[in-house]
Design a protein around this motif. Structure first.
Motif, PDB file in Angstrom:
ATOM      1  N   PRO A  92       0.800  -1.233   0.000  1.00  0.00           N
ATOM      2  CA  PRO A  92       0.000   0.000   0.000  1.00  0.00           C
ATOM      3  C   PRO A  92       0.832   1.282   0.000  1.00  0.00           C
ATOM      4  N   ALA A  93       1.937   1.298   0.740  1.00  0.00           N
ATOM      5  CA  ALA A  93       2.757   2.514   0.774  1.00  0.00           C
ATOM      6  C   ALA A  93       3.342   2.823  -0.597  1.00  0.00           C
ATOM      7  N   PHE A  94       3.745   1.795  -1.316  1.00  0.00           N
ATOM      8  CA  PHE A  94       4.333   2.010  -2.638  1.00  0.00           C
ATOM      9  C   PHE A  94       3.255   2.345  -3.671  1.00  0.00           C
ATOM     10  N   ASP A  95       2.035   1.861  -3.448  1.00  0.00           N
ATOM     11  CA  ASP A  95       0.941   2.215  -4.347  1.00  0.00           C
ATOM     12  C   ASP A  95       0.721   3.724  -4.387  1.00  0.00           C
ATOM     13  N   LEU A  96       0.969   4.389  -3.269  1.00  0.00           N
ATOM     14  CA  LEU A  96       0.782   5.836  -3.201  1.00  0.00           C
ATOM     15  C   LEU A  96       1.878   6.601  -3.937  1.00  0.00           C
ATOM     16  N   LEU A  97       2.902   5.902  -4.387  1.00  0.00           N
ATOM     17  CA  LEU A  97       3.992   6.532  -5.139  1.00  0.00           C
ATOM     18  C   LEU A  97       3.901   6.262  -6.629  1.00  0.00           C
ATOM     19  N   GLN A  98       2.895   5.483  -7.052  1.00  0.00           N
ATOM     20  CA  GLN A  98       2.937   4.940  -8.407  1.00  0.00           C
ATOM     21  C   GLN A  98       2.617   5.942  -9.515  1.00  0.00           C
ATOM     22  N   ASN A  99       2.221   7.164  -9.178  1.00  0.00           N
ATOM     23  CA  ASN A  99       2.074   8.177 -10.226  1.00  0.00           C
ATOM     24  C   ASN A  99       3.424   8.715 -10.680  1.00  0.00           C
ATOM     25  N   ASP A 100       4.436   8.531  -9.852  1.00  0.00           N
ATOM     26  CA  ASP A 100       5.757   9.065 -10.171  1.00  0.00           C
ATOM     27  C   ASP A 100       6.839   8.002 -10.293  1.00  0.00           C
ATOM     28  N   TYR A 101       6.543   6.810  -9.803  1.00  0.00           N
ATOM     29  CA  TYR A 101       7.560   5.755  -9.789  1.00  0.00           C
ATOM     30  C   TYR A 101       6.960   4.426 -10.239  1.00  0.00           C
ATOM     31  N   ARG A 102       7.789   3.638 -10.883  1.00  0.00           N
ATOM     32  CA  ARG A 102       7.421   2.268 -11.241  1.00  0.00           C
ATOM     33  C   ARG A 102       8.086   1.343 -10.238  1.00  0.00           C
ATOM     34  N   ILE A 103       7.270   0.685  -9.427  1.00  0.00           N
ATOM     35  CA  ILE A 103       7.804  -0.172  -8.373  1.00  0.00           C
ATOM     36  C   ILE A 103       7.899  -1.589  -8.898  1.00  0.00           C
ATOM     37  N   ASN A 104       9.109  -2.120  -8.922  1.00  0.00           N
ATOM     38  CA  ASN A 104       9.385  -3.455  -9.444  1.00  0.00           C
ATOM     39  C   ASN A 104       9.548  -4.431  -8.282  1.00  0.00           C
ATOM     40  N   TYR A 105       8.695  -5.437  -8.263  1.00  0.00           N
ATOM     41  CA  TYR A 105       8.740  -6.487  -7.250  1.00  0.00           C
ATOM     42  C   TYR A 105       9.255  -7.770  -7.897  1.00  0.00           C
ATOM     43  N   TYR A 106       9.921  -8.606  -7.110  1.00  0.00           N
ATOM     44  CA  TYR A 106      10.294  -9.925  -7.619  1.00  0.00           C
ATOM     45  C   TYR A 106      10.445 -10.892  -6.461  1.00  0.00           C
ATOM     46  N   ASP A 107      10.276 -12.168  -6.766  1.00  0.00           N
ATOM     47  CA  ASP A 107      10.517 -13.238  -5.802  1.00  0.00           C
ATOM     48  C   ASP A 107      11.982 -13.637  -5.921  1.00  0.00           C
ATOM     49  N   GLN A 108      12.715 -13.569  -4.825  1.00  0.00           N
ATOM     50  CA  GLN A 108      14.121 -13.949  -4.868  1.00  0.00           C
ATOM     51  C   GLN A 108      14.272 -15.418  -5.257  1.00  0.00           C
ATOM     52  N   ARG A 109      15.380 -15.745  -5.882  1.00  0.00           N
ATOM     53  CA  ARG A 109      15.618 -17.130  -6.299  1.00  0.00           C
ATOM     54  C   ARG A 109      15.449 -18.062  -5.095  1.00  0.00           C
ATOM     55  N   GLY A 110      14.779 -19.180  -5.347  1.00  0.00           N
ATOM     56  CA  GLY A 110      14.535 -20.146  -4.289  1.00  0.00           C
ATOM     57  C   GLY A 110      13.276 -19.885  -3.490  1.00  0.00           C
ATOM     58  N   SER A 111      12.471 -18.874  -3.894  1.00  0.00           N
ATOM     59  CA  SER A 111      11.252 -18.575  -3.142  1.00  0.00           C
ATOM     60  C   SER A 111      10.124 -18.187  -4.080  1.00  0.00           C
ATOM     61  N   GLY A 112       8.895 -18.266  -3.557  1.00  0.00           N
ATOM     62  CA  GLY A 112       7.728 -17.845  -4.323  1.00  0.00           C
ATOM     63  C   GLY A 112       7.615 -18.549  -5.652  1.00  0.00           C
ATOM     64  N   GLY A 113       7.355 -17.771  -6.701  1.00  0.00           N
ATOM     65  CA  GLY A 113       7.194 -18.326  -8.039  1.00  0.00           C
ATOM     66  C   GLY A 113       8.463 -18.349  -8.850  1.00  0.00           C
ATOM     67  N   SER A 114       9.580 -17.989  -8.248  1.00  0.00           N
ATOM     68  CA  SER A 114      10.872 -18.051  -8.937  1.00  0.00           C
ATOM     69  C   SER A 114      11.429 -19.476  -8.887  1.00  0.00           C
ATOM     70  N   THR A 115      12.520 -19.683  -9.588  1.00  0.00           N
ATOM     71  CA  THR A 115      13.139 -21.009  -9.648  1.00  0.00           C
ATOM     72  C   THR A 115      13.556 -21.479  -8.264  1.00  0.00           C
ATOM     73  N   HIS A 116      13.144 -22.697  -7.923  1.00  0.00           N
ATOM     74  CA  HIS A 116      13.612 -23.395  -6.722  1.00  0.00           C
ATOM     75  C   HIS A 116      14.602 -24.456  -7.203  1.00  0.00           C
ATOM     76  N   PRO A 117      15.902 -24.219  -7.076  1.00  0.00           N
ATOM     77  CA  PRO A 117      16.877 -25.116  -7.706  1.00  0.00           C
ATOM     78  C   PRO A 117      16.964 -26.507  -7.088  1.00  0.00           C
ATOM     79  N   PHE A 118      16.558 -26.641  -5.830  1.00  0.00           N
ATOM     80  CA  PHE A 118      16.757 -27.905  -5.136  1.00  0.00           C
ATOM     81  C   PHE A 118      15.445 -28.489  -4.638  1.00  0.00           C
ATOM     82  N   ILE A 119      15.301 -29.792  -4.788  1.00  0.00           N
ATOM     83  CA  ILE A 119      14.216 -30.526  -4.138  1.00  0.00           C
ATOM     84  C   ILE A 119      14.756 -31.205  -2.887  1.00  0.00           C
ATOM     85  N   ARG A 120      15.838 -31.963  -3.057  1.00  0.00           N
ATOM     86  CA  ARG A 120      16.490 -32.611  -1.924  1.00  0.00           C
ATOM     87  C   ARG A 120      17.977 -32.743  -2.223  1.00  0.00           C
TER      88      ARG A 120
END
Length: 355
Positions: A92-120
């Motif tokens: 929400p705080a970054f949403d209030l800046l979005q008229n002037d800034y493009r806020i780029n979010y990402y899931d760090q490697r190994g988390s969320g929807g990004s590549t999880h390199p290891f199973i076991r």
């Protein structure tokens, strides 16, 4: 020390993995020096990214990072906390800046929807070899390398970098590794891991103290399982994710159902459980990286929450280490000002970014 029940839940999940190194039972783990050494990235030759696809940054040929962006204008790159706990929606705080800034979010490697390199990992191989492989793929150095690769994909000579909690440490270390590549640095409630061991209270003990007595025995059993050194490489990630998620009901019982208010809980199968353990190896149990932050040249704003579980001295520790840093406090904020204190934080950030 005061606590905000609305904000404390994810604090424990997010910092929980890092607290491995301080929990009883990790005798072997606790003997380790940090795998990461500040000042080692600039000479690397593998920092050129592959490119972009729909909703992903392809940072290496075998790792892609899930990403989304809101707003228009100059880029801001947000480094989420955890490790291993990316945001599920814009803040929400970054949403209030979005008229002037493009806020780029990402899931760090190994988390969320990004590549999880290891199973076991191979259980027949020694722990040291497994630990080296895990840390080399998901540890702090690779997370910092990814920030540099993303900068190149964004096409920015200098980044506006915003990091939260553990992500604040990553943002600060990146700015120390690549001082010429950061214009403005914002650290939101930075994690108490710049120096280890910390002198501040063990958060797991705080949970236990707030649990009903009838729940403490079961909680102790869960904590023993979570910190069982013999299990480090015997489980697959799905098992570890289930173990990690086991903390959630205890936090609810300790601090009430409202602990989830305004928070979107990450699905269990997206927890960065191997990433959490990799960064624990990166950190080791004894380090002091304050001297490294003297390399940061960017103007730096550090936001402290008056109701955060970490004391003001933690934010001041970062500020004292970074040459052009200042600390501003949001009295009503807990550990998540970008979620729960949108107006106050966006106002402070807007003033800082325009100066």
């Amino acid at each position: 020390m005061s606590f905000s029940p609305k904000n404390i839940f994810l604090s424990f999940i997010i910092l929980g993995g890092l607290m491995f190194v301080g929990a009883a039972g990790f005798v072997w783990w606790m003997q380790q020096q940090p795998f990461y050494t500040p000042g080692t990235l600039a000479q690397r030759t593998d920092l050129e990214p592959i490119g972009k696809t729909d909703g992903y940054w392809q940072v290496t040929k075998d790792v892609q990072l899930k990403t989304f962006a809101t707003g228009k204008g100059r880029n801001i790159l947000f480094i989420h906390g955890g490790p291993g706990m990316p945001l599920q929606q814009s803040a929400p705080a970054f949403d209030l800046l979005q008229n002037d800034y493009r806020i780029n979010y990402y899931d760090q490697r190994g988390s969320g929807g990004s590549t999880h390199p290891f199973i076991r990992f191979p259980v027949e191989r020694d722990k040291w070899s497994n630990a080296q492989q895990l840390e080399s793929k998901l540890g702090i150095a690779q997370q910092l390398a990814d920030i540099e690769r993303v900068r190149r994909l964004l096409g920015d000579d200098k980044l506006i970098l915003v990091g939260h909690s553990n992500g604040a440490l990553l943002a600060a270390l990146y700015a120390a590794e690549f001082p010429d590549n950061v214009d403005k640095l914002v650290l939101l409630t930075p994690a108490d891991i710049l120096v280890a061991p910390s002198k501040n209270p063990d958060l797991y003990a705080v949970i236990r103290e707030n649990l009903p007595k009838r729940e403490q025995k079961a909680y102790d059993k869960w904590l023993r399982r979570y910190t069982d050194t013999e299990q480090i490489f015997k489980d697959d990630e799905a098992t570890l994710q289930t173990v990690d998620a086991g903390l959630i009901p205890y936090v609810e019982k300790a601090f009430g159902k409202d602990v989830f208010k305004n928070q979107s809980v990450l699905p269990t199968d997206q927890f960065g459980s191997w990433q959490t353990r990799a960064q624990s190896f990166s950190l080791g149990t004894t380090h002091d990286w304050r001297a490294a932050l003297a390399n940061v040249t960017a103007d730096t704003l550090i936001i402290h929450g008056g109701n955060d579980f970490d004391p003001l001295t933690v934010s001041k520790q970062y500020a004292n280490a970074i040459p052009k840093a200042k600390v501003e406090q949001i009295d009503s904020a807990g550990h998540f000002p970008h979620i729960n204190n949108a107006q106050e934080l966006s106002s402070k950030m807007r003033t800082f970014l325009k100066n």
